[in-house]
Design a protein around this motif. Structure first.
Motif, PDB file in Angstrom:
ATOM      1  N   HIS A   1      38.000  51.245  31.689  1.00  0.00           N
ATOM      2  CA  HIS A   1      37.330  50.792  33.086  1.00  0.00           C
ATOM      3  C   HIS A   1      38.161  51.271  34.322  1.00  0.00           C
ATOM      4  O   HIS A   1      37.794  52.061  35.154  1.00  0.00           O
ATOM      5  CB  HIS A   1      36.768  49.496  33.264  1.00  0.00           C
ATOM      6  CG  HIS A   1      36.232  49.193  34.630  1.00  0.00           C
ATOM      7  ND1 HIS A   1      35.121  49.832  34.987  1.00  0.00           N
ATOM      8  CD2 HIS A   1      36.749  48.222  35.427  1.00  0.00           C
ATOM      9  CE1 HIS A   1      34.920  49.258  36.275  1.00  0.00           C
ATOM     10  NE2 HIS A   1      35.694  48.352  36.537  1.00  0.00           N
ATOM     11  N   LEU A   2      39.578  50.768  34.283  1.00  0.00           N
ATOM     12  CA  LEU A   2      40.131  51.175  35.625  1.00  0.00           C
ATOM     13  C   LEU A   2      40.631  52.630  35.289  1.00  0.00           C
ATOM     14  O   LEU A   2      40.790  53.045  36.336  1.00  0.00           O
ATOM     15  CB  LEU A   2      41.664  50.199  35.239  1.00  0.00           C
ATOM     16  CG  LEU A   2      41.381  48.835  35.484  1.00  0.00           C
ATOM     17  CD1 LEU A   2      42.729  48.000  35.493  1.00  0.00           C
ATOM     18  CD2 LEU A   2      40.761  48.332  36.836  1.00  0.00           C
ATOM     19  N   VAL A   3      41.035  53.126  34.404  1.00  0.00           N
ATOM     20  CA  VAL A   3      41.333  54.550  34.368  1.00  0.00           C
ATOM     21  C   VAL A   3      40.152  55.542  35.063  1.00  0.00           C
ATOM     22  O   VAL A   3      39.983  56.408  35.664  1.00  0.00           O
ATOM     23  CB  VAL A   3      41.718  54.997  32.807  1.00  0.00           C
ATOM     24  CG1 VAL A   3      41.699  56.535  32.750  1.00  0.00           C
ATOM     25  CG2 VAL A   3      43.037  54.571  32.276  1.00  0.00           C
TER      26      VAL A   3
ATOM     27  N   VAL B   1      31.425  43.892  35.133  1.00  0.00           N
ATOM     28  CA  VAL B   1      31.985  44.441  36.157  1.00  0.00           C
ATOM     29  C   VAL B   1      31.305  43.562  37.286  1.00  0.00           C
ATOM     30  O   VAL B   1      30.246  43.429  37.621  1.00  0.00           O
ATOM     31  CB  VAL B   1      31.713  46.155  36.239  1.00  0.00           C
ATOM     32  CG1 VAL B   1      32.018  46.571  37.318  1.00  0.00           C
ATOM     33  CG2 VAL B   1      32.157  46.659  35.275  1.00  0.00           C
ATOM     34  N   ARG B   2      32.562  42.907  38.164  1.00  0.00           N
ATOM     35  CA  ARG B   2      32.082  42.270  39.361  1.00  0.00           C
ATOM     36  C   ARG B   2      32.953  42.840  40.450  1.00  0.00           C
ATOM     37  O   ARG B   2      32.945  44.072  40.593  1.00  0.00           O
ATOM     38  CB  ARG B   2      32.156  40.703  39.109  1.00  0.00           C
ATOM     39  CG  ARG B   2      31.290  40.274  38.052  1.00  0.00           C
ATOM     40  CD  ARG B   2      31.271  38.829  37.853  1.00  0.00           C
ATOM     41  NE  ARG B   2      30.395  38.086  36.927  1.00  0.00           N
ATOM     42  CZ  ARG B   2      30.816  37.683  35.610  1.00  0.00           C
ATOM     43  NH1 ARG B   2      32.038  37.515  35.275  1.00  0.00           N
ATOM     44  NH2 ARG B   2      29.912  37.010  35.067  1.00  0.00           N
TER      45      ARG B   2
ATOM     46  N   ILE C   1      33.675  30.066  35.282  1.00  0.00           N
ATOM     47  CA  ILE C   1      34.499  30.384  36.433  1.00  0.00           C
ATOM     48  C   ILE C   1      34.426  31.611  36.951  1.00  0.00           C
ATOM     49  O   ILE C   1      34.520  31.886  38.081  1.00  0.00           O
ATOM     50  CB  ILE C   1      35.736  29.738  36.403  1.00  0.00           C
ATOM     51  CG1 ILE C   1      36.739  30.603  35.320  1.00  0.00           C
ATOM     52  CG2 ILE C   1      35.954  28.288  35.914  1.00  0.00           C
ATOM     53  CD1 ILE C   1      38.066  30.238  35.437  1.00  0.00           C
ATOM     54  N   ALA C   2      34.364  32.855  35.988  1.00  0.00           N
ATOM     55  CA  ALA C   2      34.399  34.079  36.373  1.00  0.00           C
ATOM     56  C   ALA C   2      33.267  34.488  37.252  1.00  0.00           C
ATOM     57  O   ALA C   2      33.325  35.498  37.979  1.00  0.00           O
ATOM     58  CB  ALA C   2      34.442  35.061  35.303  1.00  0.00           C
ATOM     59  N   ALA C   3      31.937  33.847  36.988  1.00  0.00           N
ATOM     60  CA  ALA C   3      30.932  34.208  37.736  1.00  0.00           C
ATOM     61  C   ALA C   3      30.922  33.450  39.212  1.00  0.00           C
ATOM     62  O   ALA C   3      30.005  33.948  39.936  1.00  0.00           O
ATOM     63  CB  ALA C   3      29.343  33.854  36.950  1.00  0.00           C
ATOM     64  N   PHE C   4      31.699  32.537  39.735  1.00  0.00           N
ATOM     65  CA  PHE C   4      31.775  31.716  40.663  1.00  0.00           C
ATOM     66  C   PHE C   4      31.891  32.968  41.959  1.00  0.00           C
ATOM     67  O   PHE C   4      32.728  33.936  41.777  1.00  0.00           O
ATOM     68  CB  PHE C   4      32.805  30.901  40.846  1.00  0.00           C
ATOM     69  CG  PHE C   4      32.556  29.578  40.105  1.00  0.00           C
ATOM     70  CD1 PHE C   4      31.158  29.290  39.354  1.00  0.00           C
ATOM     71  CD2 PHE C   4      33.683  28.655  39.832  1.00  0.00           C
ATOM     72  CE1 PHE C   4      31.415  28.252  38.670  1.00  0.00           C
ATOM     73  CE2 PHE C   4      33.611  27.770  39.079  1.00  0.00           C
ATOM     74  CZ  PHE C   4      32.524  27.263  38.343  1.00  0.00           C
ATOM     75  N   SER C   5      31.059  32.766  43.094  1.00  0.00           N
ATOM     76  CA  SER C   5      30.883  33.701  43.998  1.00  0.00           C
ATOM     77  C   SER C   5      32.370  33.899  44.558  1.00  0.00           C
ATOM     78  O   SER C   5      32.623  35.008  45.144  1.00  0.00           O
ATOM     79  CB  SER C   5      30.106  33.397  45.122  1.00  0.00           C
ATOM     80  OG  SER C   5      30.438  31.983  45.765  1.00  0.00           O
TER      81      SER C   5
ATOM     82  N   VAL D   1      35.158  33.742  43.203  1.00  0.00           N
ATOM     83  CA  VAL D   1      36.094  34.294  42.187  1.00  0.00           C
ATOM     84  C   VAL D   1      35.549  35.861  41.949  1.00  0.00           C
ATOM     85  O   VAL D   1      36.365  37.021  42.229  1.00  0.00           O
ATOM     86  CB  VAL D   1      36.239  33.642  40.802  1.00  0.00           C
ATOM     87  CG1 VAL D   1      36.957  34.477  39.782  1.00  0.00           C
ATOM     88  CG2 VAL D   1      36.632  32.300  41.261  1.00  0.00           C
ATOM     89  N   ASP D   2      34.212  36.004  41.474  1.00  0.00           N
ATOM     90  CA  ASP D   2      33.450  37.126  41.385  1.00  0.00           C
ATOM     91  C   ASP D   2      34.305  38.129  40.310  1.00  0.00           C
ATOM     92  O   ASP D   2      34.688  39.356  40.826  1.00  0.00           O
ATOM     93  CB  ASP D   2      33.094  37.884  42.632  1.00  0.00           C
ATOM     94  CG  ASP D   2      32.022  39.080  42.374  1.00  0.00           C
ATOM     95  OD1 ASP D   2      31.067  38.729  41.629  1.00  0.00           O
ATOM     96  OD2 ASP D   2      31.894  39.935  43.207  1.00  0.00           O
TER      97      ASP D   2
END
Length: 332
Positions: free
Chosen positions: A166-168, A320-321, A271-275, A277-278
């Protein structure tokens, strides 16, 4: 309140109270209603532990979990749901900074659990095998190759490769990995990171920094990364909690995410989906893993004799957020 307290207030024998509380025949309708009314008035609650001690089967599944790991709470929620559907109760035993995994397991054994589900255990393999000689053991989120242990895990190598890819694709080349140290899955994720970087022709930019499971580990590793040149434009954290420490350290260094640095976690814990944190992250499917863990445990309990262990590997996906984007123009 005890059975004797209820019996004394109701003016009946403790045996009669026991029959009523267990729903057994032997009490007249009037006495049954009298006992139930007194029990409500006194706040008497039947002792479930005492009851199961008198039964050959307890229908209890023991689960160890680390209180510091958000993903473990997601797994526990799924285990409760799957166990309830199968008619089993769940006994939880926590691992904390002051309560060792061995103590957590001992507690579950004392509760007469029929099978154990261990979330990300760090107990040595030899001790896990000894434990499996006593009762069925299912290991979750850790690979253990042995015919006596059932395993449910994510394809860790593939998961971290998705993050590198993804980063590449976004244009990054200087991608660092804050690893998990000796945590379960850490070695596989390090391997996946190296393999992916080399597959993209980026071996010269490999940078692995010792991290860990917590936000403090992520923050410390990031501070170390920020002292090295050239700076990394992408950081892969061992897990989501570690990633929150990475984000905090970058914020304190006045670096913007993702404008200056992109960050990816691993787990897709709640916690990853908290606004605020996103977090872009590699998703381990907690519901599927929990259901499989319970299925493995129950199939062992229902087996007529010894059976081969099963290792079920659940494919990961990339979510992907807002913490990933193209690298800064000056580094492209």
């Amino acid at each position: 309140m005890t059975l004797a307290d209820v019996a004394e207030r109701a003016g009946v024998s403790t045996m009669l109270v026991s029959l009523v509380m267990r729903g057994r025949p032997g009490a007249s309708p009037a006495n049954r209603e009298r006992v139930l009314q007194v029990a409500r008035e006194l706040g008497y609650v039947p002792d479930a532990r005492a009851r199961v001690l008198r039964q050959e089967r307890t229908n209890l599944l023991g689960v160890t979990f680390a209180v510091q790991q958000p993903f473990h709470s997601d797994l526990v929620e799924g285990i409760y749901s799957a166990a309830d559907t199968a008619g089993y109760e769940v006994v939880l035993s926590a691992i904390t900074g002051t309560r060792a995994e061995a103590r957590a397991i001992e507690t579950l054994l004392a509760e007469r659990c029929e099978a154990l589900i261990l979330l990300g255990p760090q107990t040595p393999k030899r001790q896990l095998l000894e434990l499996a000689e006593r009762l069925p053991v299912t290991v979750v989120a850790r690979g253990v190759a042995d015919p006596t242990l059932d395993v449910v895990r994510t394809a860790d190598v593939r998961g971290i490769q998705l993050a590198v890819d993804h980063l590449v694709e976004l244009g990054h080349t200087r991608i660092a990995h804050v690893d998990g140290g000796t945590a379960p899955g850490a070695a596989q994720r390090r391997k996946g990171y190296r393999d992916a970087m080399r597959r993209h022709g980026l071996a010269e930019f490999e940078r692995i920094v010792h991290g860990g499971l917590t936000d403090d580990d992520g923050a410390r590793a990031t501070r170390q990364l920020l002292t090295t040149l050239p700076p990394s434009t992408g950081i892969l954290a061992f897990n989501d909690r570690c990633a929150t420490g990475v984000l905090d350290a970058l914020f304190r260094a006045r670096l913007h995410v993702p404008d200056n640095v992109s960050v990816i976690g691993f787990d897709d814990a709640h916690i990853a989906a908290f606004s605020h944190v996103d977090l872009t992250t590699v998703r381990q499917d907690a519901k599927v893993m929990a259901r499989l863990a319970v299925d493995h445990a129950l199939s062992r309990l229902d087996a007529d004799g010894p059976s081969l262990a099963r290792e079920t590997v659940v494919p990961p996906t990339l979510v992907v957020r807002g913490t990933t984007g193209p690298p800064p123009p000056s580094t492209a």
